[in-house]
Scaffold this motif. Structure first.
Motif, short mmCIF file in Angstrom:
data_model
loop_
_atom_site.label_atom_id
_atom_site.label_comp_id
_atom_site.label_asym_id
_atom_site.label_seq_id
_atom_site.Cartn_x
_atom_site.Cartn_y
_atom_site.Cartn_z
N ARG A 1 0.83 -1.19 0.00
CA ARG A 1 0.00 0.00 0.00
C ARG A 1 0.87 1.25 0.00
O ARG A 1 0.61 2.20 -0.74
CB ARG A 1 -0.94 -0.01 1.22
N TRP A 2 1.90 1.25 0.81
CA TRP A 2 2.79 2.40 0.85
C TRP A 2 3.48 2.63 -0.49
O TRP A 2 3.72 3.77 -0.89
CB TRP A 2 3.85 2.19 1.93
N SER A 3 3.82 1.54 -1.18
CA SER A 3 4.57 1.66 -2.43
C SER A 3 3.77 2.35 -3.54
O SER A 3 4.34 2.81 -4.52
CB SER A 3 5.03 0.29 -2.92
N LYS A 4 2.46 2.44 -3.36
CA LYS A 4 1.61 3.14 -4.34
C LYS A 4 1.69 4.65 -4.17
O LYS A 4 1.35 5.41 -5.08
CB LYS A 4 0.16 2.67 -4.21
N LYS A 5 2.14 5.09 -3.01
CA LYS A 5 2.19 6.51 -2.69
C LYS A 5 3.61 7.03 -2.50
O LYS A 5 3.89 8.21 -2.78
CB LYS A 5 1.36 6.78 -1.43
N TYR A 6 4.49 6.16 -2.03
CA TYR A 6 5.85 6.57 -1.70
C TYR A 6 6.88 5.70 -2.42
O TYR A 6 6.59 4.58 -2.83
CB TYR A 6 6.10 6.42 -0.19
N LYS A 7 8.08 6.23 -2.52
CA LYS A 7 9.23 5.42 -2.88
C LYS A 7 9.59 4.58 -1.66
O LYS A 7 9.70 5.11 -0.55
CB LYS A 7 10.42 6.32 -3.25
N VAL A 8 9.76 3.28 -1.84
CA VAL A 8 10.13 2.40 -0.74
C VAL A 8 11.63 2.11 -0.83
O VAL A 8 12.12 1.65 -1.87
CB VAL A 8 9.33 1.09 -0.76
N LEU B 1 16.84 -9.60 -1.96
CA LEU B 1 15.76 -9.28 -2.89
C LEU B 1 14.90 -10.50 -3.18
O LEU B 1 13.67 -10.40 -3.26
CB LEU B 1 16.33 -8.72 -4.19
N ASP B 2 15.55 -11.65 -3.33
CA ASP B 2 14.79 -12.88 -3.57
C ASP B 2 13.88 -13.20 -2.39
O ASP B 2 12.73 -13.64 -2.57
CB ASP B 2 15.74 -14.06 -3.81
N GLU B 3 14.39 -12.99 -1.19
CA GLU B 3 13.59 -13.26 0.02
C GLU B 3 12.40 -12.31 0.10
O GLU B 3 11.27 -12.74 0.38
CB GLU B 3 14.47 -13.14 1.26
N LEU B 4 12.65 -11.03 -0.13
CA LEU B 4 11.55 -10.06 -0.10
C LEU B 4 10.48 -10.40 -1.13
O LEU B 4 9.28 -10.33 -0.84
CB LEU B 4 12.10 -8.65 -0.35
N ASN C 1 10.84 -0.99 -8.53
CA ASN C 1 11.01 0.45 -8.27
C ASN C 1 11.32 0.75 -6.80
O ASN C 1 10.86 1.76 -6.25
CB ASN C 1 9.77 1.23 -8.72
N VAL C 2 12.06 -0.13 -6.17
CA VAL C 2 12.49 0.09 -4.79
C VAL C 2 14.02 0.20 -4.80
O VAL C 2 14.68 -0.07 -5.79
CB VAL C 2 12.05 -1.06 -3.86
N ASP C 3 14.56 0.61 -3.68
CA ASP C 3 16.00 0.64 -3.50
C ASP C 3 16.34 -0.22 -2.30
O ASP C 3 15.53 -0.39 -1.39
CB ASP C 3 16.48 2.08 -3.30
N LEU C 4 17.55 -0.77 -2.30
CA LEU C 4 18.02 -1.61 -1.20
C LEU C 4 19.40 -1.12 -0.79
O LEU C 4 20.36 -1.21 -1.55
CB LEU C 4 18.08 -3.08 -1.62
N ALA C 5 19.49 -0.56 0.42
CA ALA C 5 20.75 -0.01 0.93
C ALA C 5 21.32 -0.96 1.98
O ALA C 5 20.61 -1.37 2.91
CB ALA C 5 20.52 1.37 1.53
N MET C 6 22.60 -1.30 1.84
CA MET C 6 23.22 -2.30 2.70
C MET C 6 24.60 -1.82 3.15
O MET C 6 25.20 -0.94 2.55
CB MET C 6 23.36 -3.63 1.95
N LEU C 7 25.11 -2.45 4.21
CA LEU C 7 26.46 -2.17 4.66
C LEU C 7 27.47 -2.89 3.76
O LEU C 7 27.17 -3.92 3.17
CB LEU C 7 26.66 -2.64 6.09
N TYR D 1 17.23 11.02 -0.84
CA TYR D 1 15.78 10.92 -0.80
C TYR D 1 15.18 11.86 0.24
O TYR D 1 15.84 12.18 1.23
CB TYR D 1 15.35 9.49 -0.45
N GLU D 2 13.93 12.23 0.01
CA GLU D 2 13.19 13.01 1.01
C GLU D 2 12.41 12.01 1.87
O GLU D 2 11.31 11.57 1.50
CB GLU D 2 12.25 14.01 0.34
N ILE D 3 12.97 11.67 2.99
CA ILE D 3 12.41 10.61 3.83
C ILE D 3 11.36 11.17 4.77
O ILE D 3 11.64 12.06 5.58
CB ILE D 3 13.53 9.92 4.64
N VAL D 4 10.14 10.65 4.67
CA VAL D 4 9.05 11.14 5.51
C VAL D 4 8.65 10.13 6.59
O VAL D 4 7.94 10.48 7.53
CB VAL D 4 7.81 11.48 4.66
#
Length: 217
Positions: free
Chosen positions: A89-96, A111-114, A123-129, A159-162
């Motif tokens: 639901r969030w992904s329809k309104k926000y960048k996840v 990514l496979d697990e998600l 259209n998502v991003d994945l930030a990792m150490l 990103y503009e994180i809300v």
């Protein structure tokens, strides 16, 4: 685009049984599941292998899939109920943007697990150490909160994180410092009190994703 930042481990995905398996392997003994459910990682080390650097490092090498054994136990992860529904639901309104303490060698696994658990991956991003980040941590040259702050800072610059969602109370001091307006704690009630989240800067604490689903967030 307005962005929602969401932690993965024990925020979206329950890693309890995978951590339990890793501890049993590195300690070479049986360990009650309730110990892993009710104690921080450092506390388990202190109880069962105090000051044992080799056990500490091998635990993380397995958990981060630096060793083949870690890949073998990835299937022990399970999704937290209703989390995927809310994220869709969030992904329809926000960048996840997913962000995680997992190291970058786990990128494809994550990514496979998600995807397997029904979380949005388009259209998502994945930030990792990085591996270097983890080496600094394991060599006591950087703390967990320092690495979290570094990772968060790199995302905040793009990103503009809300909204941010996490399960570790102390990290909320970082999100508050950067001025994220909505800071939601997913409470691990067997380890952390509600007040721990609020005192570190969470604006809201929930026990289950169902509460966010039912509130229409």
């Amino acid at each position: 685009m307005l962005t929602v930042l969401v932690d993965i481990d024990d925020t979206l995905v329950d890693t309890t049984r995978r951590r339990w398996a890793a501890w049993r392997r590195v300690l070479g003994q049986e360990l009650p599941l309730k110990i892993v459910e009710g104690h921080r990682t450092h506390d388990i080390l202190r109880i069962y292998a105090p000051s044992n650097r080799d056990v500490w490092e091998r635990f993380w090498r397995i958990l981060l899939c630096w060793e083949e054994e870690g890949i073998e136990i990835l299937n022990l992860d399970t999704p937290l109920p209703h989390a995927a529904e809310v994220l869709k639901r969030w992904s329809k309104k926000y960048k996840v943007v997913y962000f995680t303490g997992r190291s970058k060698n786990m990128y494809d696994f994550t990514l496979d697990e998600l995807k397997k658990f029904g979380f949005p991956v388009e259209n998502v991003d994945l930030a990792m150490l990085s591996l270097d980040d983890w080496k600094m941590y394991l060599n006591a040259k950087a703390s967990a909160i320092q690495l979290r702050s570094k990772l968060f800072s790199s995302i905040h610059a793009r990103y503009e994180i809300v909204r941010v969602v996490d399960d570790i109370p102390v990290y909320f001091s970082v999100y508050k410092k950067f001025g994220v307006p909505e800071r939601i704690g997913i409470q691990r009630s067997k380890i952390y009190s509600r007040q721990e989240y609020l005192s570190h800067g969470a604006t809201r604490v929930v026990n289950k994703w169902k509460q966010l689903r039912d509130n229409g967030d």
